[in-house]
Design a protein around this motif. Sequence first.
Motif, PDB file in Angstrom:
ATOM      1  N   ASP A  73       0.817  -1.209   0.000  1.00 30.57           N
ATOM      2  CA  ASP A  73       0.000   0.000   0.000  1.00 30.57           C
ATOM      3  C   ASP A  73       0.854   1.264   0.000  1.00 30.57           C
ATOM      4  OD1 ASP A  73      -1.985  -1.857   0.226  1.00 30.57           O
ATOM      5  OD2 ASP A  73      -3.037  -0.855   1.862  1.00 30.57           O
ATOM      6  N   GLU A  74       0.321   2.323  -0.591  1.00 33.90           N
ATOM      7  CA  GLU A  74       0.999   3.615  -0.629  1.00 33.90           C
ATOM      8  C   GLU A  74       0.793   4.365   0.690  1.00 33.90           C
ATOM      9  OE1 GLU A  74       3.013   4.843  -2.900  1.00 33.90           O
ATOM     10  OE2 GLU A  74       2.830   3.089  -4.196  1.00 33.90           O
ATOM     11  N   PRO A  75       1.669   5.352   0.990  1.00 37.89           N
ATOM     12  CA  PRO A  75       1.585   6.045   2.284  1.00 37.89           C
ATOM     13  C   PRO A  75       0.226   6.669   2.594  1.00 37.89           C
ATOM     14  CG  PRO A  75       3.695   6.484   1.277  1.00 37.89           C
ATOM     15  CD  PRO A  75       2.903   5.719   0.261  1.00 37.89           C
ATOM     16  N   GLY A  76      -0.400   7.339   1.622  1.00 37.25           N
ATOM     17  CA  GLY A  76      -1.692   7.957   1.884  1.00 37.25           C
ATOM     18  C   GLY A  76      -2.760   6.944   2.243  1.00 37.25           C
ATOM     19  N   ALA A  77      -2.751   5.804   1.554  1.00 38.67           N
ATOM     20  CA  ALA A  77      -3.726   4.750   1.839  1.00 38.67           C
ATOM     21  C   ALA A  77      -3.465   4.116   3.199  1.00 38.67           C
ATOM     22  CB  ALA A  77      -3.675   3.687   0.739  1.00 38.67           C
ATOM     23  N   ILE A  78      -2.196   3.980   3.561  1.00 33.92           N
ATOM     24  CA  ILE A  78      -1.852   3.416   4.871  1.00 33.92           C
ATOM     25  C   ILE A  78      -2.384   4.294   5.992  1.00 33.92           C
ATOM     26  CG2 ILE A  78       0.072   2.970   6.449  1.00 33.92           C
ATOM     27  CD1 ILE A  78       1.641   1.903   4.056  1.00 33.92           C
ATOM     28  N   LEU A  79      -2.149   5.591   5.906  1.00 30.22           N
ATOM     29  CA  LEU A  79      -2.614   6.489   6.967  1.00 30.22           C
ATOM     30  C   LEU A  79      -4.132   6.536   7.022  1.00 30.22           C
ATOM     31  CD1 LEU A  79      -0.080   9.456   6.782  1.00 30.22           C
ATOM     32  CD2 LEU A  79      -0.098   7.505   8.345  1.00 30.22           C
ATOM     33  N   ALA A  80      -4.795   6.493   5.869  1.00 30.24           N
ATOM     34  CA  ALA A  80      -6.265   6.479   5.870  1.00 30.24           C
ATOM     35  C   ALA A  80      -6.791   5.235   6.573  1.00 30.24           C
ATOM     36  CB  ALA A  80      -6.785   6.563   4.439  1.00 30.24           C
ATOM     37  N   ALA A  81      -6.145   4.089   6.349  1.00 31.76           N
ATOM     38  CA  ALA A  81      -6.575   2.852   7.002  1.00 31.76           C
ATOM     39  C   ALA A  81      -6.338   2.909   8.504  1.00 31.76           C
ATOM     40  CB  ALA A  81      -5.832   1.667   6.389  1.00 31.76           C
ATOM     41  N   LEU A  82      -5.181   3.425   8.920  1.00 34.72           N
ATOM     42  CA  LEU A  82      -4.912   3.558  10.359  1.00 34.72           C
ATOM     43  C   LEU A  82      -5.911   4.507  11.006  1.00 34.72           C
ATOM     44  CD1 LEU A  82      -1.009   3.787  10.569  1.00 34.72           C
ATOM     45  CD2 LEU A  82      -2.468   1.774  10.713  1.00 34.72           C
ATOM     46  N   ASP A 131       8.135  19.729   2.224  1.00 34.70           N
ATOM     47  CA  ASP A 131       6.753  20.194   2.213  1.00 34.70           C
ATOM     48  C   ASP A 131       5.869  19.237   3.004  1.00 34.70           C
ATOM     49  OD1 ASP A 131       7.473  22.312   0.621  1.00 34.70           O
ATOM     50  OD2 ASP A 131       6.951  21.297  -1.253  1.00 34.70           O
ATOM     51  N   GLN A 132       4.826  19.783   3.600  1.00 36.87           N
ATOM     52  CA  GLN A 132       3.926  18.976   4.410  1.00 36.87           C
ATOM     53  C   GLN A 132       2.592  18.788   3.696  1.00 36.87           C
ATOM     54  OE1 GLN A 132       4.177  19.425   8.814  1.00 36.87           O
ATOM     55  NE2 GLN A 132       4.936  21.453   8.324  1.00 36.87           N
ATOM     56  N   PRO A 133       2.388  17.635   3.053  1.00 30.27           N
ATOM     57  CA  PRO A 133       1.085  17.394   2.437  1.00 30.27           C
ATOM     58  C   PRO A 133      -0.001  17.374   3.504  1.00 30.27           C
ATOM     59  CG  PRO A 133       2.384  15.379   2.501  1.00 30.27           C
ATOM     60  CD  PRO A 133       3.297  16.486   2.917  1.00 30.27           C
ATOM     61  N   TYR A 134      -1.215  17.756   3.101  1.00 32.60           N
ATOM     62  CA  TYR A 134      -2.300  17.868   4.073  1.00 32.60           C
ATOM     63  C   TYR A 134      -2.673  16.502   4.638  1.00 32.60           C
ATOM     64  CZ  TYR A 134      -6.809  18.615   6.197  1.00 32.60           C
ATOM     65  OH  TYR A 134      -7.847  18.631   7.094  1.00 32.60           O
ATOM     66  N   GLY A 135      -2.918  16.473   5.943  1.00 33.05           N
ATOM     67  CA  GLY A 135      -3.407  15.263   6.591  1.00 33.05           C
ATOM     68  C   GLY A 135      -3.596  15.508   8.076  1.00 33.05           C
ATOM     69  N   MET A 136      -4.811  15.342   8.570  1.00 29.22           N
ATOM     70  CA  MET A 136      -5.083  15.590   9.994  1.00 29.22           C
ATOM     71  C   MET A 136      -4.644  14.404  10.845  1.00 29.22           C
ATOM     72  SD  MET A 136      -9.218  15.057  10.359  1.00 29.22           S
ATOM     73  CE  MET A 136      -9.551  16.483   9.324  1.00 29.22           C
ATOM     74  N   ALA A 137      -4.596  14.629  12.149  1.00 33.73           N
ATOM     75  CA  ALA A 137      -4.193  13.574  13.082  1.00 33.73           C
ATOM     76  C   ALA A 137      -5.107  12.367  12.954  1.00 33.73           C
ATOM     77  CB  ALA A 137      -4.206  14.105  14.513  1.00 33.73           C
ATOM     78  N   LEU A 138      -4.580  11.203  13.305  1.00 34.44           N
ATOM     79  CA  LEU A 138      -5.349   9.966  13.270  1.00 34.44           C
ATOM     80  C   LEU A 138      -6.345   9.926  14.427  1.00 34.44           C
ATOM     81  CD1 LEU A 138      -2.351   7.528  12.697  1.00 34.44           C
ATOM     82  CD2 LEU A 138      -3.841   8.514  10.937  1.00 34.44           C
ATOM     83  N   ASP A 141     -11.431  12.061  12.257  1.00 32.78           N
ATOM     84  CA  ASP A 141     -12.502  11.984  11.274  1.00 32.78           C
ATOM     85  C   ASP A 141     -12.313  10.721  10.434  1.00 32.78           C
ATOM     86  OD1 ASP A 141     -14.336  12.260   9.236  1.00 32.78           O
ATOM     87  OD2 ASP A 141     -13.529  14.142   8.460  1.00 32.78           O
ATOM     88  N   PRO A 142     -13.241   9.773  10.498  1.00 37.15           N
ATOM     89  CA  PRO A 142     -13.047   8.525   9.749  1.00 37.15           C
ATOM     90  C   PRO A 142     -13.005   8.715   8.238  1.00 37.15           C
ATOM     91  CG  PRO A 142     -15.263   8.638  10.675  1.00 37.15           C
ATOM     92  CD  PRO A 142     -14.486   9.760  11.278  1.00 37.15           C
ATOM     93  N   ALA A 143     -13.498   9.845   7.739  1.00 37.71           N
ATOM     94  CA  ALA A 143     -13.493  10.096   6.300  1.00 37.71           C
ATOM     95  C   ALA A 143     -12.276  10.910   5.849  1.00 37.71           C
ATOM     96  CB  ALA A 143     -14.783  10.821   5.892  1.00 37.71           C
ATOM     97  N   ALA A 144     -11.354  11.167   6.747  1.00 41.92           N
ATOM     98  CA  ALA A 144     -10.197  12.013   6.403  1.00 41.92           C
ATOM     99  C   ALA A 144      -9.384  11.399   5.273  1.00 41.92           C
ATOM    100  CB  ALA A 144      -9.314  12.203   7.636  1.00 41.92           C
ATOM    101  N   ARG A 145      -8.853  12.268   4.426  1.00 43.37           N
ATOM    102  CA  ARG A 145      -7.979  11.851   3.328  1.00 43.37           C
ATOM    103  C   ARG A 145      -6.573  12.369   3.587  1.00 43.37           C
ATOM    104  NH1 ARG A 145     -10.627  10.051  -1.280  1.00 43.37           N
ATOM    105  NH2 ARG A 145     -12.916  10.199  -1.204  1.00 43.37           N
ATOM    106  N   TYR A 146      -5.593  11.677   3.038  1.00 41.48           N
ATOM    107  CA  TYR A 146      -4.192  12.001   3.297  1.00 41.48           C
ATOM    108  C   TYR A 146      -3.457  12.170   1.969  1.00 41.48           C
ATOM    109  CZ  TYR A 146      -5.529  10.917   7.983  1.00 41.48           C
ATOM    110  OH  TYR A 146      -6.188  10.944   9.199  1.00 41.48           O
ATOM    111  N   ALA A 147      -3.029  13.414   1.714  1.00 41.03           N
ATOM    112  CA  ALA A 147      -2.344  13.738   0.472  1.00 41.03           C
ATOM    113  C   ALA A 147      -0.905  13.212   0.504  1.00 41.03           C
ATOM    114  CB  ALA A 147      -2.347  15.252   0.261  1.00 41.03           C
ATOM    115  N   THR A 148      -0.268  13.205  -0.657  1.00 35.75           N
ATOM    116  CA  THR A 148       1.119  12.755  -0.758  1.00 35.75           C
ATOM    117  C   THR A 148       1.967  13.824  -1.424  1.00 35.75           C
ATOM    118  OG1 THR A 148       0.743  11.672  -2.900  1.00 35.75           O
ATOM    119  CG2 THR A 148       0.450  10.328  -0.920  1.00 35.75           C
ATOM    120  N   ALA A 149       3.275  13.707  -1.235  1.00 32.75           N
ATOM    121  CA  ALA A 149       4.248  14.573  -1.902  1.00 32.75           C
ATOM    122  C   ALA A 149       5.440  13.710  -2.296  1.00 32.75           C
ATOM    123  CB  ALA A 149       4.682  15.711  -0.986  1.00 32.75           C
TER     124      ALA A 149
END
Length: 222
Positions: A73-82, A131-138, A141-149
């Motif tokens: 899995d890619e980093p954004g998908a990993i953080l969304a799952a966590l 750079d800090q791609p957008y992503g809120m703390a785990l 919000d269960p619907a939060a999305r996590y951008a990548t750079a």
Amino acid sequence: MGLREQVNGVRVGVRYAVAAHSGPVGGDWYLSTAMPGGDVMLAVGDVMGHGRTAAATMVRLRAAMTHLALAGDEPGAILAALNRMLCRRSATTLATAVCGRFRPADHSLTWSRAGHLPILWATAAGVTALDQPYGMALGVDPAARYATADVVVGPGDLLLMYTDGVVERRDRAIDQGVQGLADDVRTAMRAAAPGDRLRTALDCARRDNPEDDACLLAAEPV
């Protein structure tokens, strides 16, 4: 506690210390895992709070991140799952994390963050915060999305991921602590022999808050 290893052509070093009052297990974690196809997943995370609850949450998050990394899995998908996993818990528990997939084939790093401090990138030209791609703390919000750079990291460069116990101090802004860590690493890079930069950077980086858990991971492509 310290660790040195080589993972798919990346030297990795870790310095980990628990808070002085919290016993032998803390809520910070790190990951340096070989992924399918020769890539490397690098990560650092921090569960807010101390004690058994924080430690148990840390173990679950780290295990889940390892499983997802091994699945490719890619980093954004990993953080969304966590994040979804943490949001399903009945108790309110928050965590921050940053994770990156390094591809030795082209020396590219793709990373995402969940409310975490910026990755530092040390080169011959100096030390800068990526750079800090957008992503809120785990756990918010269960619907939060996590951008990548993305960035290309050359041989001999250092990447540093860390938790707030490395840079936070009550009498100053955390940005000043991040700059202090960058200054420490810059000094170490100038003083170290080319093959000794990772060890020297870890040894020279100060720990600003012994009352909090602290984890510093340094990675050097070879």
